[in-house]
Design a protein around this motif. Structure first.
Motif, PDB file in Angstrom:
ATOM      1  N   ARG A  48      26.632  80.787  19.444  1.00 46.27           N
ATOM      2  CA  ARG A  48      26.761  80.394  18.047  1.00 46.27           C
ATOM      3  C   ARG A  48      27.822  79.295  17.929  1.00 46.27           C
ATOM      4  N   VAL A  49      27.674  78.506  16.882  1.00 54.18           N
ATOM      5  CA  VAL A  49      28.613  77.415  16.645  1.00 54.18           C
ATOM      6  C   VAL A  49      29.009  77.434  15.180  1.00 54.18           C
ATOM      7  N   THR A  50      30.251  77.125  14.882  1.00 49.99           N
ATOM      8  CA  THR A  50      30.744  77.064  13.508  1.00 49.99           C
ATOM      9  C   THR A  50      30.851  75.597  13.092  1.00 49.99           C
ATOM     10  N   ILE A  51      30.177  75.273  11.993  1.00 48.76           N
ATOM     11  CA  ILE A  51      30.183  73.898  11.470  1.00 48.76           C
ATOM     12  C   ILE A  51      30.647  73.936  10.017  1.00 48.76           C
ATOM     13  N   MET A  87      32.680  76.433   5.864  1.00 45.77           N
ATOM     14  CA  MET A  87      32.129  76.477   7.225  1.00 45.77           C
ATOM     15  C   MET A  87      31.159  77.640   7.347  1.00 45.77           C
ATOM     16  N   ALA A  88      30.173  77.471   8.228  1.00 45.72           N
ATOM     17  CA  ALA A  88      29.176  78.515   8.452  1.00 45.72           C
ATOM     18  C   ALA A  88      28.842  78.571   9.934  1.00 45.72           C
ATOM     19  N   SER A  89      28.326  79.714  10.360  1.00 46.66           N
ATOM     20  CA  SER A  89      27.975  79.935  11.758  1.00 46.66           C
ATOM     21  C   SER A  89      26.463  79.797  11.948  1.00 46.66           C
ATOM     22  N   PHE A  90      26.080  79.149  13.022  1.00 44.79           N
ATOM     23  CA  PHE A  90      24.662  78.902  13.302  1.00 44.79           C
ATOM     24  C   PHE A  90      24.354  79.253  14.751  1.00 44.79           C
ATOM     25  N   ALA A  91      23.122  79.729  14.997  1.00 42.59           N
ATOM     26  CA  ALA A  91      22.668  79.905  16.374  1.00 42.59           C
ATOM     27  C   ALA A  91      22.608  78.537  17.050  1.00 42.59           C
ATOM     28  N   PHE A  92      22.987  78.502  18.316  1.00 43.92           N
ATOM     29  CA  PHE A  92      23.124  77.229  19.018  1.00 43.92           C
ATOM     30  C   PHE A  92      22.660  77.383  20.460  1.00 43.92           C
ATOM     31  N   LYS A  93      21.959  76.375  20.960  1.00 40.85           N
ATOM     32  CA  LYS A  93      21.566  76.333  22.362  1.00 40.85           C
ATOM     33  C   LYS A  93      21.840  74.942  22.920  1.00 40.85           C
ATOM     34  N   GLN A  94      22.257  74.898  24.165  1.00 39.69           N
ATOM     35  CA  GLN A  94      22.315  73.627  24.880  1.00 39.69           C
ATOM     36  C   GLN A  94      21.403  73.745  26.086  1.00 39.69           C
ATOM     37  N   LEU A  95      20.494  72.796  26.190  1.00 39.49           N
ATOM     38  CA  LEU A  95      19.419  72.858  27.176  1.00 39.49           C
ATOM     39  C   LEU A  95      19.521  71.713  28.161  1.00 39.49           C
ATOM     40  N   ASP A  96      18.807  71.859  29.260  1.00 42.25           N
ATOM     41  CA  ASP A  96      18.520  70.748  30.153  1.00 42.25           C
ATOM     42  C   ASP A  96      17.008  70.537  30.103  1.00 42.25           C
ATOM     43  N   THR A 115      21.227  65.261  19.585  1.00 38.36           N
ATOM     44  CA  THR A 115      21.437  66.612  19.072  1.00 38.36           C
ATOM     45  C   THR A 115      20.373  66.838  18.005  1.00 38.36           C
ATOM     46  N   THR A 116      19.754  68.022  18.002  1.00 35.87           N
ATOM     47  CA  THR A 116      18.704  68.283  17.016  1.00 35.87           C
ATOM     48  C   THR A 116      19.062  69.470  16.130  1.00 35.87           C
ATOM     49  N   PHE A 117      18.417  69.499  14.951  1.00 39.50           N
ATOM     50  CA  PHE A 117      18.638  70.533  13.960  1.00 39.50           C
ATOM     51  C   PHE A 117      17.284  71.091  13.537  1.00 39.50           C
ATOM     52  N   LEU A 118      17.098  72.389  13.779  1.00 37.60           N
ATOM     53  CA  LEU A 118      15.840  73.065  13.471  1.00 37.60           C
ATOM     54  C   LEU A 118      15.849  73.515  12.014  1.00 37.60           C
ATOM     55  N   LEU A 119      14.783  73.150  11.295  1.00 39.69           N
ATOM     56  CA  LEU A 119      14.692  73.418   9.867  1.00 39.69           C
ATOM     57  C   LEU A 119      13.329  74.011   9.529  1.00 39.69           C
ATOM     58  N   LYS A 120      13.219  74.569   8.321  1.00 36.81           N
ATOM     59  CA  LYS A 120      11.926  75.030   7.845  1.00 36.81           C
ATOM     60  C   LYS A 120      11.027  73.826   7.555  1.00 36.81           C
ATOM     61  N   LEU A 173      20.025  75.884  15.362  1.00 33.26           N
ATOM     62  CA  LEU A 173      18.881  76.564  14.760  1.00 33.26           C
ATOM     63  C   LEU A 173      19.223  77.018  13.340  1.00 33.26           C
ATOM     64  N   GLY A 174      18.200  77.077  12.490  1.00 38.55           N
ATOM     65  CA  GLY A 174      18.406  77.531  11.118  1.00 38.55           C
ATOM     66  C   GLY A 174      19.374  76.667  10.363  1.00 38.55           C
ATOM     67  N   ALA A 175      19.243  75.340  10.531  1.00 37.69           N
ATOM     68  CA  ALA A 175      20.257  74.401  10.039  1.00 37.69           C
ATOM     69  C   ALA A 175      19.972  73.880   8.642  1.00 37.69           C
ATOM     70  N   ASP A 176      19.146  74.573   7.857  1.00 36.19           N
ATOM     71  CA  ASP A 176      18.750  74.073   6.536  1.00 36.19           C
ATOM     72  C   ASP A 176      19.935  73.869   5.596  1.00 36.19           C
ATOM     73  N   GLY A 177      21.013  74.622   5.786  1.00 34.45           N
ATOM     74  CA  GLY A 177      22.147  74.502   4.875  1.00 34.45           C
ATOM     75  C   GLY A 177      23.089  73.351   5.190  1.00 34.45           C
ATOM     76  N   LEU A 178      22.850  72.615   6.270  1.00 38.96           N
ATOM     77  CA  LEU A 178      23.755  71.534   6.645  1.00 38.96           C
ATOM     78  C   LEU A 178      23.399  70.234   5.918  1.00 38.96           C
ATOM     79  N   SER A 179      24.408  69.475   5.564  1.00 35.39           N
ATOM     80  CA  SER A 179      24.200  68.173   4.932  1.00 35.39           C
ATOM     81  C   SER A 179      23.963  67.110   5.999  1.00 35.39           C
ATOM     82  N   ASP A 180      23.495  65.944   5.558  1.00 33.48           N
ATOM     83  CA  ASP A 180      23.315  64.829   6.486  1.00 33.48           C
ATOM     84  C   ASP A 180      24.630  64.492   7.190  1.00 33.48           C
ATOM     85  N   ASP A 181      25.725  64.477   6.442  1.00 35.33           N
ATOM     86  CA  ASP A 181      27.020  64.128   7.019  1.00 35.33           C
ATOM     87  C   ASP A 181      27.460  65.157   8.055  1.00 35.33           C
TER      88      ASP A 181
END
Length: 276
Positions: A273-276, A1-10, A48-53, A26-34
């Motif tokens: 932050r969120v732990t995934i 598991m890893a911690s990532f910056a997280f935002k929930q917006l309207d 839900t979106t994942f910000l990547l390089k 944010l900074g979700a490059d280390g996450l797998s598709d699953d």
């Protein structure tokens, strides 16, 4: 598991809880598709979106967009909301416009005061739906055929069909039969006079995990291409969406040259932050 910056917006609202919510990792490059798909199911939001390089020098960032059921090549409120999150986290565009990389390719965004706007992507399908589909739509919306002013494929990825009705009251009174509409993605629109917007919009997405989307950027983008292109709307207008759900979404449309820009405000409701 890893911690990532997280935002929930309207998104498409400057007032919290009145637009369309979006989760952004944010900074979700280390996450797998699953992992991305599982987290999107867990948030239980429309997207839900994942910000990547970015993978190209032309883009400022890359985004992957997930519903609770699948990945999307493009969607409007995730595009505006993710860009808002990227800028709020310190992102700096390389040029006068912001360039997002996503499944459909590169999408341009611009800043317009407190709002962000994206250039509507080209339609991948247009033209009149066949008579059988129109019959299903009329039955599924529980309306009379004479209530329908026009229909059109306005598909820019999700599969939208546009249905124009005679007035706003008819749009707001709709109580669809979702079994009849199964598999169809409908954008219903009607003119509105006397309010702070010129059109009222609803988006019905039977079978996608939620029956009605509060405020829909991709739909408003393709609706604008049809409405402006057919002379049903001026080159600049505001669309209201979400009224029937207790929301107050506002989508700002403007044609500039060959581009149709689709804009709106965003407000951050959760920042942590969120732990995934």
């Amino acid at each position: 598991m890893a911690s990532f910056a997280f935002k929930q917006l309207d998104v498409f609202s400057s007032e919290p809880l009145k637009g369309n919510p979006l989760a952004v990792v944010l900074g979700a490059d280390g996450l797998s598709d699953d992992q991305m798909a599982a987290f999107a199911r867990w948030t239980n939001l429309s997207e839900t979106t994942f910000l990547l390089k970015p993978t190209t020098d032309e883009a400022d960032y890359r985004v992957r967009i997930f519903t609770t059921q699948r990945e999307l090549p493009f969607a409007g409120h995730p595009t505006i909301g993710t860009c808002h999150a990227w800028l709020e986290a310190g992102g700096q565009p390389r040029g006068d416009v912001i360039v997002q990389e996503c499944g459909v390719g590169l999408v341009k965004l611009r800043r317009d005061g407190t709002r962000l706007a994206f250039a509507a992507p080209p339609l991948i399908r247009s033209g009149e739906p066949d008579a059988g589909i129109v019959e299903r739509i009329v039955a599924g919306l529980r309306i009379a055929r004479e209530d329908v002013v026009g229909t059109q494929w306005v598909d820019n990825g999700p599969g939208w069909i546009a249905v124009m009705l005679k007035d706003r009251d008819t749009v707001l009174s709709l109580k669809p039969d979702y079994n009849e509409l199964g598999g169809l993605k409908l954008g219903v629109v009607a003119p509105w006079t006397g309010g702070d917007a010129q059109f009222e919009v609803r988006a019905f997405i039977a079978g996608e995990g939620m029956a009605e989307d509060p405020v829909t950027g991709s739909l408003n983008a393709s609706l604008a291409q049809w409405l402006i292109g057919s002379g049903r709307a001026p080159a600049q207008y505001v669309a209201s969406q979400g009224t029937a759900l207790g929301r107050k979404g506002r989508v700002f449309i403007e044609q500039v040259g060959d581009d149709i820009w689709v804009g709106g405000a965003s407000v951050t409701c959760i920042d942590g932050r969120v732990t995934i």
